[in-house]
Design an enzyme around this catalytic site. Structure first.
Site, mmCIF file in Angstrom:
data_model
loop_
_atom_site.group_PDB
_atom_site.id
_atom_site.type_symbol
_atom_site.label_atom_id
_atom_site.label_comp_id
_atom_site.label_asym_id
_atom_site.label_seq_id
_atom_site.Cartn_x
_atom_site.Cartn_y
_atom_site.Cartn_z
ATOM 1 N N HIS B 264 20.340 4.458 -4.039
ATOM 2 C CA HIS B 264 20.287 3.452 -2.971
ATOM 3 C C HIS B 264 21.286 2.319 -3.259
ATOM 4 O O HIS B 264 22.135 1.995 -2.422
ATOM 5 C CB HIS B 264 18.853 2.904 -2.882
ATOM 6 C CG HIS B 264 18.655 1.871 -1.825
ATOM 7 N ND1 HIS B 264 18.075 2.141 -0.612
ATOM 8 C CD2 HIS B 264 18.948 0.546 -1.803
ATOM 9 C CE1 HIS B 264 18.032 1.030 0.122
ATOM 10 N NE2 HIS B 264 18.552 0.046 -0.587
ATOM 11 N N GLU B 265 21.192 1.758 -4.450
ATOM 12 C CA GLU B 265 22.077 0.636 -4.775
ATOM 13 C C GLU B 265 23.525 1.098 -4.897
ATOM 14 O O GLU B 265 24.450 0.352 -4.574
ATOM 15 C CB GLU B 265 21.608 -0.067 -6.054
ATOM 16 C CG GLU B 265 20.175 -0.600 -6.006
ATOM 17 C CD GLU B 265 19.870 -1.502 -4.826
ATOM 18 O OE1 GLU B 265 20.800 -2.151 -4.299
ATOM 19 O OE2 GLU B 265 18.693 -1.547 -4.402
#
Lengths: 509, 509
Positions: B264-265
């Site tokens: 995600h990051e």
């Protein structure tokens, strides 16, 4: 004074903002040296330049000067002292032309690379033109700041207010008068201590980190308001007293590097962590000339604390009589069969060499004198840049009795001149000399200090230093602070006595 | 334009300085969340406030406004677009009174603690007065910024330019129309996948960090221009494209948290690392309203990238068919005997719950809608703060079919409102919806994308995103960017199709 729009309040709020910005600069610097991916360097340079430029702009603005003048009207006592310090710092700042600073910054960016290549290729000639220009810019800087006798005075004064080339010349002569005969006696004695167990056994990094944390805490470094990281060059840096960080470097085959490095930086950190809370975000924790957020009142005074804890406490036999078992618990296999005496002799071994950063306590100051004398001569024009190698080698012969094999191991060894730092070297020796004055005064004034140290208990000493040094931040000049607490200005005799006592005992002279 | 003192050059240099300061703010924030000793928090708050205040002051000064007006005279093409964006951002900034911002900041400092205590004691009543005041200040803020139809529009527009409550209401209705029947079908199917091997086996943190680095790199996160750390709440933050850092959190008994957190990051980071180098220190990497150094053009667009890499790529069966063996190599014992299908079903398990941050992909948006609808009602006055618990619980019943057991697990679960963040929640759902539009457009426009993904090769997709999204930074508004690249504004249908396809297959509906 309770009015937020009074001239005093506005002056203070500008200083507080400057401190915030300079604490941010410190964090950007800490991060660049410990965490940042290399690719971030270019952008980081711009961020640092912008923050510093804004601080300088605010502190040198006419608006600020007017407010300061109005705040000064009728100010007395502590407020007058505070404003005088702001006046002194910003007056110097205003005298330095922005053009000169950008010239120095530009040259720095280039000279760092030129120096690295020159050192790699052992080719002083390729660095000489940049160094010549750097000397020229530093002479301009000295002229802009102003000085009475010697251009070097303007530079050293930025790091060590009140210090001059004349005072240093006297100090150095006294130091040489004590150190050179002592060094000769040590060499004549010829008893090299065995240090092989420190270099030829494996000291895992994790254990070294544990030792660094444990011994830094032991001398009083508060890890709740700090942290220890790894970096190429060890340093201490603070963002107010509540966040003071240190770094050390770890060599698996030379354990003392991290252990005494940590004690050294912890000494710096104690100073920063100990400043009065009220001084946060004031001129008493802000170096307005160096544009640096720092509580220590000068580079030399700061160094006096790192050296005190590293050398006077940390390399002393009594400290290890109390704490050696704790170190052995961290390195059970590595220190097996190594007694306290053997350990203490090993970490105090005298070995004259070419490289300053590897020098022992006895020869270290000779490296400094050599550099400072060349700097003074460069600044007054009595030495040409092209003549540096010869002058360097001659002084190395005279002070250390060594023949410099190459400029890479001689005049090209330190990064300082390429970064424009002329005038800072002397503060290392000032710190050494001062460190003994503090310790002796503490012992004289508090009869508990000496017996406690004999038991390995550093608390009474730390309490005295907290009271007499740390809490005051930059409230007093280095000389004022020293005279207030010890009754004397900087003086070589106690330091020379300490060295003589120490090395006569260690080497049975 | 080549003149460093032209109005355009001066405007750009102010923006560059603002970006430097805001990158510094980002670093201060990153450090506070990953490295700082707790004791440093108070000083850190002051540093952050000072830096932000300086940026705001510079961007809203009359001097800057005059220069901007002069720079705008006769500007055309790209320069005109650049100046228009600066004009738009600084006009909003100028409309927001400093007094309002300091009121919000002051309330934030208090409300954070009030909220924590209220959640701990399950006592909404003790938080209600602060929340009421926060809603009031946000209504003032909306009035200051200005809006056409609904006060919420002014707030959501700060995060998602062009978004309005009317557009969101339509979008949400469409989404519910697709999601609720699908969720009902999944529940009816009653086939809970086994996830015990993800929670009941020991996943050491060091292995999890290795997996996070390896899989973040695999999707293209450049660790030479970044780094991965640990933090309580995972985030991505950048200081120009050359230093983009991510964090993740590690739970030894729930491995997917760090793995999908890192993906995600990394998705966020790809966006920041991919912006055109020329856009560094310009308005195209600076959010002038949010005062935030960021290359992504909106919160929703940013989230579309994190969700795309986490969910559309990272939770897809084809990705794991290609890369599961690499994960098994990191966790040989833990994943022994667990086949790819079992793993994929487990990391896509649907489990309606009360807590947004623990929600699965299918139910997540329902949590968002609930919050956003309450926010809109609070802003237009149709909902009183004291009626929040009842409204919250009713919507949870309606959307998720669950009875909220306590306000701590209901309307007190999220920190956002206590920090004054009204309007940001919707961007999570916008990101989800948008993510599928990007993926579908990439597949349509480059015939290599889909077959490559089938083989686990993400490069063609990343190249398309780099070309169509990342490089542009904030040059285009979210709508412009989306229409330019996909031919369509934000639209729910592709996302609903994706959900239906995915969950019908996973749950054999």
């Amino acid at each position: 004074m309770t009015n937020a729009n009074s001239p005093l309040a506005l002056v203070r709020s500008t200083i507080a903002e400057a401190n915030d910005l300079l604490c941010s600069v410190n964090l950007l610097t800490w991060d660049a040296r410990t965490q940042m991916p290399k690719a971030g360097a270019e952008a980081r340079g711009k961020m640092l330049a912008t923050l510093t430029r804004i601080v300088r702009h605010q502190l040198t603005s006419d608006e600020f000067a007017e407010r300061l003048a109005r705040a000064e009207e009728g100010a007395v006592g502590e407020v007058a002292a505070e404003l005088a310090q702001i006046r002194e710092g910003t007056d110097v700042l205003r005298r330095i032309p922005a053009r000169l600073l950008s010239d120095i910054a530009e040259l720095k960016a280039r000279a760092g690379e030129t120096w690295q290549a020159a050192r790699r290729n052992n080719d002083f000639g390729s660095f000489a033109p940049d160094l010549e220009r750097m000397v020229g810019l530093n002479r301009e800087l000295a002229a802009a700041i102003g000085f009475d006798e010697h251009p070097y005075d303007a530079l050293v004064g930025s790091y060590e207010p009140g210090m001059t080339s004349a005072r240093l010349a006297t100090l150095f002569e006294e130091l040489r008068g004590g150190i050179l005969p002592l060094l000769a006696a040590v060499k004549e004695r010829g008893a090299e201590p065995d240090t092989s167990f420190l270099s030829q056994r494996d000291y895992p990094i994790t254990s070294q980190l544990k030792a660094a944390e444990q011994f830094a805490s032991l001398v009083g470094y508060d890890l709740e308001r700090g942290r220890i990281d790894r970096s190429v060059h060890p340093f201490e840096i603070s963002f107010t007293r509540d966040d003071v960080r240190i770094t050390t470097r770890f060599n698996p085959n030379w354990m003392p590097m991290s252990l005494f490095g940590a004690l050294h930086e912890a000494g710096h950190a104690l100073y920063e962590q100990g400043v009065k809370p009220d001084y946060a975000r004031t001129v008493f924790t802000t170096d307005l000339v160096g544009l640096y957020a720092v509580a220590g009142t000068s580079y030399g005074t700061h160094e006096s604390q790192s050296r005190l804890w590293e050398n006077l406490v940390g390399r002393d036999a009594s400290f290890w009589r109390a704490h050696y078992s704790a170190l052995q618990a961290i390195y059970p296999a590595q220190l097996e069969g190594i007694g306290i005496d053997k350990f203490v002799r090993a970490v105090n071994a005298v070995r004259p060499g070419f490289i300053r950063v590897e020098a022992d306590e006895l020869t270290y100051n000779l490296h400094i004198m050599l550099r400072v004398e060349l700097e003074m001569a460069l600044m007054d024009g009595s030495l040409a840049v092209t003549d540096i190698p010869e002058a360097w080698n001659e002084k190395t012969r005279e002070y250390l009795g060594l023949e410099v094999p190459s400029n890479a191991d001689g005049c090209l060894q330190d990064i300082h001149w390429s970064t424009g730092l002329i005038g800072a070297f002397s503060t290392y020796t000032i710190g050494n000399v001062m460190s003994v004055q503090w310790l002796e005064a503490a012992k004289r004034q508090d009869p508990n200090v000496a017996p406690a140290l004999e038991r390995g208990d550093v608390a009474p000493l730390r309490t005295w230093l907290q009271e007499n040094v740390y809490q005051h931040g930059r409230r007093y000049s280095p000389d004022e602070l020293l005279v207030r607490a010890t009754g004397q200005s900087l003086t070589a005799a106690p330091y020379l006595d300490y060295l003589a006592r120490k090395y006569r005992e260690l080497y049975a002279i």
